[in-house]
Write a protein that holds these residues in place. Structure first.
Motif, PDB file in Angstrom:
ATOM      1  N   PRO A  44       1.751 -22.306  -0.069  1.00  0.00           N
ATOM      2  CA  PRO A  44       2.348 -22.939  -1.066  1.00  0.00           C
ATOM      3  C   PRO A  44       3.104 -22.293  -2.090  1.00  0.00           C
ATOM      4  O   PRO A  44       4.103 -22.815  -2.518  1.00  0.00           O
ATOM      5  N   VAL A  45       2.440 -21.208  -2.408  1.00  0.00           N
ATOM      6  CA  VAL A  45       3.369 -20.213  -3.623  1.00  0.00           C
ATOM      7  C   VAL A  45       4.683 -19.899  -2.964  1.00  0.00           C
ATOM      8  O   VAL A  45       5.531 -19.991  -3.680  1.00  0.00           O
ATOM      9  N   TYR A  73      -7.300 -11.951  -2.585  1.00  0.00           N
ATOM     10  CA  TYR A  73      -6.126 -12.899  -2.121  1.00  0.00           C
ATOM     11  C   TYR A  73      -5.064 -13.225  -3.176  1.00  0.00           C
ATOM     12  O   TYR A  73      -3.810 -12.985  -2.966  1.00  0.00           O
ATOM     13  N   PRO A  74      -5.664 -13.701  -4.319  1.00  0.00           N
ATOM     14  CA  PRO A  74      -4.744 -13.809  -5.341  1.00  0.00           C
ATOM     15  C   PRO A  74      -3.967 -12.533  -5.838  1.00  0.00           C
ATOM     16  O   PRO A  74      -2.880 -12.569  -6.134  1.00  0.00           O
ATOM     17  N   GLY A  75      -4.809 -11.426  -5.755  1.00  0.00           N
ATOM     18  CA  GLY A  75      -3.984 -10.022  -5.898  1.00  0.00           C
ATOM     19  C   GLY A  75      -2.795  -9.832  -4.946  1.00  0.00           C
ATOM     20  O   GLY A  75      -1.747  -9.598  -5.329  1.00  0.00           O
ATOM     21  N   LEU A  76      -3.041 -10.176  -3.749  1.00  0.00           N
ATOM     22  CA  LEU A  76      -2.201  -9.772  -2.654  1.00  0.00           C
ATOM     23  C   LEU A  76      -0.958 -11.029  -2.913  1.00  0.00           C
ATOM     24  O   LEU A  76       0.321 -10.676  -2.765  1.00  0.00           O
ATOM     25  N   VAL A  77      -1.204 -11.941  -3.287  1.00  0.00           N
ATOM     26  CA  VAL A  77      -0.165 -13.059  -3.706  1.00  0.00           C
ATOM     27  C   VAL A  77       0.766 -12.512  -4.882  1.00  0.00           C
ATOM     28  O   VAL A  77       2.031 -12.709  -4.772  1.00  0.00           O
ATOM     29  N   ILE A  78      -0.069 -11.919  -5.679  1.00  0.00           N
ATOM     30  CA  ILE A  78       0.831 -11.432  -6.708  1.00  0.00           C
ATOM     31  C   ILE A  78       1.871 -10.203  -6.357  1.00  0.00           C
ATOM     32  O   ILE A  78       2.667 -10.257  -6.978  1.00  0.00           O
ATOM     33  N   ILE A  79       1.046  -9.466  -5.410  1.00  0.00           N
ATOM     34  CA  ILE A  79       1.937  -8.418  -5.308  1.00  0.00           C
ATOM     35  C   ILE A  79       3.459  -9.068  -4.300  1.00  0.00           C
ATOM     36  O   ILE A  79       4.526  -8.411  -4.421  1.00  0.00           O
TER      37      ILE A  79
END
Lengths: 364, 480, 310
Positions: C91-92, C167-173
């Protein structure tokens, strides 16, 4: 979907005049809010780069200082009896004086007053680690100089640019042709072929690496740029897919007009389609440029025996490879020196991007 | 189009099988050259020297390696030596690709046991070439030669460099804390600040390290009110590259029992892992993984080089890159395990090897002899490696001490006690911690997982963790 | 123009077909030369027992690798990991570039070309460097993100080591990679005829109405493109965890992505045949999901220049 495309209005030779309209107070407020939001987003988005920039001007000692500030700061030093000692802000006798720390101790330390060195060592009770060091702004250009000379930057820059530009030409040419074929022509097996095209990206690259490498070995292309450049002239799924999507949104009226005038398919492509597809073609060019500029693994595998032919991405890897001594300053300087060129190119390209939109007429 | 596809696909399939057979097979594709010296005439034979599955990547080392290659090529015309350099991050994948596609590099190195075990079975047994070229192996210690004699594979290396372990420490930090320096002779006792003489073992070591761990308020870890969240100087940094190595500093051992099928956890290792865990999460004199990765402590490189750690245990090769730690460090003795009073100074050794499927083994061996012979002093210097050849050992440290940066400053502090490093050789861990175990790479993955977990997570029950490791590792080995 | 009789139509149609295939020829040639052989080779590998050291003789093992695949718990764990991550990151990946492109395209934005460059900038940062930079930002001790959270009194999580937050961390990356998506969405937005917006405004549609009735339908081809590529990319996600933790799958196996397991099988465990088998399973899964997406396209993707593709 309640709106259908209408017949396009006649082309206007200049951009819709949006800045000449008088702005109402409400529009000004909207504009301000929106811009503010954009500024906040961009600031957060780019903040790590700010840190990279700062680090690139620092020496390893500056980076590993306790409580190192963001800006390149070195402790002020004072030379006392042949050695340099760092200067701290020491609260002593009711005032704060800047003094050089000569002998460290857990509960008391000895300092010398730079303005009165002959007075000898002054003992101060307290923990020296609680003191603030006196810092001076001292950026270093050493990292950039090191990158330039260690990497043979000019040579690698040339390699990177050459590989990127040649690949760009190959990609744009071949992908435009192929996408045009998929978007504008009917032929048996079109659906199957398109599916095959898309599915070529479903297999992870690691898997086909060994057979692909073997093919290039047998062809004798290892150690040259050929494995990186030749495939770009035969189109790739990502860009063909993108172009095809975009081409399908271009109405056929002008195609048909050109056909009536007797233009063949190639002529139609060049004089009708391409001018309308300009934005996406530029996008494809930009994508390939960035991809090729930072492509690391392919050049690594094929060019390992020829340091003179390597692009910047491979050269840079040397800095992050040494696990004993990570040098963040060097790595950041190298990174910035690598990305500066594509960024500048993008600045130029994006104007063309905008202008291309205007020239095709505001129906788009 | 439709009609031609079946015929074409047959051709494609045939090609694919052909490639498979050529690349995946084990056959030695070219017969060794006829007995005797290689032909001196004809076009030059290209020999590829592949780097770097071990050290050799540093920006100071690459020019040295390039010059060695250059000098070799200038000295003769029969062989053209090419330096095939792939940065460490991609080196294993690239190496595997070259082997699988049938074009392996010829000479590989420098690499140690770990790098070689990752590609077990790919190395040439040098026995015949050694005999053919009358190489005299007695110039190396017998132990060093035997180190490279592996059951089932033969003599797959000739000794080149050894890296014993030693304790590195910062003299300034000891001065500031009012502590005596660590002993610089094995067997010496240590004098505590109050004058008592105690054994130099990990119990003493812990106390010293805690005294050398200081927070932003100048309190050390033995004092009340110490703030573990704002530590600015750590007392000790273990060698944390490999979970096995970490444990081996507390006692030699290997994970595979003599039957080569059962997992055993050496007692020294279990003791060491628990000691280190407490050091991180109870006594706070060792930094956790998160702190280790932050730029303030060298961003994932060896933390001692940040200049904010008082002591570290590491191999001699670390000397190449410890110069950021300042100019007032020295070497000392590794502490003993208090439960059995034994010292283990973990051992690393590097050499160059020849790939089993190299197409020109004779020429490759010539290059090998050059690297181990005339070029060895230059290379050893660049790698900060201690020569395995006994005769060269005395000069080695003089050479190191004489190194200067390009700005003319000496690279190493003036009075480093190098002898303690040499003394450490007799305490080398035998069996070596990198000894073979089943499903080597998969096992290593599991061990690395545990390493990350144990250095990042507070509140673990280490006995349970170790026993889980044993069970899980056994499961990996049973699957094969 | 003249009444067309059947033979005439088929000759025209034949001309069209021939032209179309001619334009396709660069890709077809390249496909046969550079893609087909390696792909078929890997398929053949799955029926053999190729290992790097090849201690056992090369032989045909039939379906052994496939059977091993179904019995390998790591395969299903890894697939689950990949899917869980996809639920957050997909989604992001689709919405964020679209939203930023909308913002950049808005007439109310001042200095939009400057912002365009600024949002694009991180896309150009070399991949490994970018990952390492963000890893530092997310460091639970010294990273800026937790520093910022600390300013407002929130104790930031241990992004990269806490299974709940990785997972949020990876998305931020991954956010730095949206530059490409922004460009594609912008090109798409520029392609929407402005008369449509005029017509919608005349009909009384406000900002939201215009979005729903003009922008989204006209952008559906681009959104479709982003979605398909997003799916393919997330199924092949592995480089970031590889750079971050050398593929150990930490914390607690949550980053043991399927493609990471595949990469390790190839280059660490050196089992080429099993690796190829894993790859083909991934291929089939990707094909299935993409096939569904393409089939669904006829319901929501609108092409102005062509009837929708089947």
């Amino acid at each position: 979907m309640s709106v259908t495309a209408q017949r396009p209005a006649p082309a206007l030779p200049f951009a819709k005049a949006r800045t000449t309209r008088r702005r109402s107070p409400r529009q000004m407020r909207d504009s301000f809010l929106l811009t503010f939001v954009a500024v906040v987003l961009v600031a957060g988005f780019l903040s790590p780069l700010l840190r990279s920039l700062a680090l690139s001007f620092q020496t390893p000692e500056q980076i590993s200082q306790v409580n190192a500030p963001l800006w390149p700061a070195s402790p002020l030093t004072f030379n006392y009896e042949g050695r340099d000692y760092p200067v701290y802000k020491v609260p002593i006798n009711g005032t704060t004086r800047e003094m050089a720390l000569v002998k460290k101790g857990r509960t008391e330390s000895q300092f010398v007053d730079p303005s009165n060195a002959s007075a000898g060592l002054i003992t101060w009770q307290g923990g020296w680690r609680t003191l603030e060091p006196a810092l001076t702004f001292s950026p270093t250009f050493d990292n950039y100089i090191s990158v330039w000379s260690l990497l043979n930057y000019p040579r690698l820059l040339f390699n990177t640019a050459a590989i990127a530009v040649i690949g760009l030409i190959g990609t744009v040419l071949s992908c435009t042709l192929v996408a045009y074929g998929f978007a504008r022509f009917r032929f048996p097996g079109r659906g199957v072929l398109f599916l095959i095209l898309i599915s070529t990206i479903f297999l992870p690259a690691a898997v086909t690496l060994i057979p692909t490498y073997t093919i290039f070995v047998k062809l004798g292309w290892v150690g040259t740029w050929l494995p990186l450049l030749v495939p770009t002239f035969f189109a790739n799924a990502y860009d063909v897919f993108l172009l095809r999507q975009y081409l399908l949104t271009i109405p056929r009226e002008m195609d048909e007009a050109a056909a009536i005038d007797g233009a063949g398919p190639l002529r139609t492509l060049i004089s009708v389609i391409v001018p309308q597809a300009w934005p996406v073609i530029i996008a494809v060019a930009i994508f390939h440029l960035v991809y090729s500029w930072n492509d690391f693994f392919g050049p690594l595998i094929y060019l390992s025996t020829k340091p003179d032919l390597q692009p910047l991405a491979v050269g840079l890897a040397v800095f992050s490879a040494n696990r004993s001594a990570q040098e963040p300053g060097l790595i950041q300087a190298g990174t910035l020196m690598t990305l500066i060129v594509p960024v500048l190119l993008f600045l130029v390209f994006q104007r063309v991007f905008m202008r291309g939109v205007v020239i095709t007429g505001v129906e788009k | 189009m439709h009609r031609t596809i079946p015929a074409f696909s047959a051709v494609v399939v045939a090609l694919a099988v052909l490639i498979t057979a050529c690349s995946g097979g084990n056959a030695n594709s070219s017969a060794p050259a006829a007995s005797g010296t290689p032909q001196p005439t004809g076009p030059p034979v290209e020999i590829k020297w592949y780097c770097c599955l071990g050290t050799g990547d540093d920006k100071t080392q690459l020019p040295v390696e390039a010059k060695v290659v250059d000098d070799f090529n200038k000295s003769q015309t029969h062989i053209k030596l090419v330096f095939d350099h792939v940065a460490y991050d991609g080196a294993r994948a690239a190496f595997a690709t070259r082997i699988a596609s049938g074009t392996p590099p010829d000479v590989v190195g420098p690499l140690g046991v770990g790098g070689a075990e990752a590609f077990r079975g790919q190395w040439l047994d040098l026995k015949d070439l050694i005999a053919k070229n009358n190489v005299d192996l007695s110039v190396y210690g017998q132990g060093a030669v035997d180190f490279y004699k592996v059951a089932g594979q033969g003599q797959i290396g000739i000794p080149f460099a050894v890296y014993p372990s030693e304790l590195y420490f910062q003299k300034d930090m000891f001065d500031e804390a009012g502590l005596n320096y660590p002993p610089q002779k094995y067997g010496d006792k240590y004098k505590m600040p109050d004058g008592t003489m105690v054994d130099w073992n990990y119990d003493t070591f812990r106390t010293i390290a805690m005294k050398l761990t200081v927070d932003a308020n100048n309190k050390d870890a033995t004092q009340p009110g110490f703030d573990p969240k704002h530590i600015v100087q750590y007392g000790f940094e273990p060698q944390r590259d490999d979970l096995r190595g970490m444990g081996a500093y507390f006692g030699a051992g290997k994970l595979a029992a003599d039957d080569n099928k059962t997992v055993q956890i050496p007692t020294g290792w279990a003791y060491g892992w628990k000691w280190i865990y407490d050091g991180m999460f109870k006594d706070h004199f060792i930094m956790t993984n998160q702190v280790y990765k932050s730029t303030a402590f060298n961003g994932g490189g060896y933390a001692f080089n940040s200049g904010k750690v008082a002591m570290q245990e590491n191999f001699l090769w670390n000397v190449c890159c410890v110069t950021d730690a300042g100019d007032n460090w020295d070497l000392g003795a590794i502490p003993a395990n208090p439960t059995d009073n034994k010292v283990t100074a973990v051992f690393n050794a590097d050499t160059f090897r020849i790939t089993k499927n190299s197409q020109h083994p004779d020429e490759a061996f010539t290059v090998l002899q050059y690297l181990l012979g005339p070029a060895s002093k230059t290379l050893l210097n660049a790698y900060s490696a201690f020569p395995a050849r006994t005769a060269d050992q005395a000069d080695f440290f003089t050479g190191l001490q004489g190194q200067k940066t390009d700005k003319g400053k000496p690279v190493y502090p003036a009075k480093v006690d190098w002898q303690i490093a040499v003394d450490g050789i007799q305490y080398a861990d035998n069996p070596n911690f990198e000894a073979w175990m089943p499903a080597y790479n998969k096992s290593l993955d599991l061990l690395t997982q545990k390493l990350t977990k144990w250095t990042s997570t507070p509140g673990l029950n280490m006995d349970q963790e170790i026993s889980t490791l044993k069970t899980q590792l056994q499961a990996v080995w049973d699957k094969g | 123009m003249i009444a067309l009789r059947r033979p005439r139509m088929s000759r025209l149609a034949w001309h069209e077909a021939r032209s179309g295939l001619l334009f396709l020829s660069p890709w077809i040639i390249g496909f046969l030369a550079f893609t087909l052989i390696p792909v078929v080779a890997t398929l053949i590998f799955t029926f053999l027992n190729i290992k790097l050291d090849q201690e056992q003789p090369l032989r045909f093992v039939g379906l052994d690798n496939y059977l091993a695949l179904f019995g390998d718990p790591q395969v299903w764990d890894s697939l689950l990991v990949t899917l869980k991550f996809a639920a957050i990151s997909l989604p992001v990946a689709v919405i964020l570039p679209f939203s930023v492109a909308l913002l950049l395209n808005s007439r109310s934005l001042r200095a939009s070309s400057l912002f365009r460059v600024l949002f694009f900038l991180p896309y150009v940062v070399p991949f490994v460097a970018g990952v390492l930079i963000w890893a530092q930002m997310l460091n639970s001790d010294s990273g800026w993100i937790n520093g910022l959270l600390g300013l407002v009194g929130i104790q930031g999580p241990d992004w990269l080591n806490d299974p709940s937050w990785v997972y949020p961390g990876l998305v931020i990356i991954g956010v730095w990679g949206i530059g490409g998506g922004i460009i594609v969405n912008q090109a798409g937005l520029k392609g929407i005829p402005t008369e449509l917006y005029d017509a919608a405004r005349i009909d009384g549609a406000g900002w939201w109405g215009q979005l729903r009735h003009v922008t989204l339908p006209m952008m559906s081809p681009v959104i479709f493109y982003t979605l398909v590529l997003g799916v393919v990319e997330v199924l092949q996600y592995f480089l970031v965890p590889l750079v971050l933790n050398q593929g150990t799958g930490e914390p607690g196996g949550t980053t043991r992505f399927y493609n990471l397991y595949l990469y390790q099988t190839f280059f660490s465990y050196q089992d080429m045949s099993y690796g190829a088998t894993l790859a083909w399973l991934l291929f089939l899964i990707t094909l299935a999901i993409t096939g569904v997406l393409f089939w669904s396209a006829r319901f929501w993707v609108y092409y102005a220049g062509e009837t929708s593709y089947s």
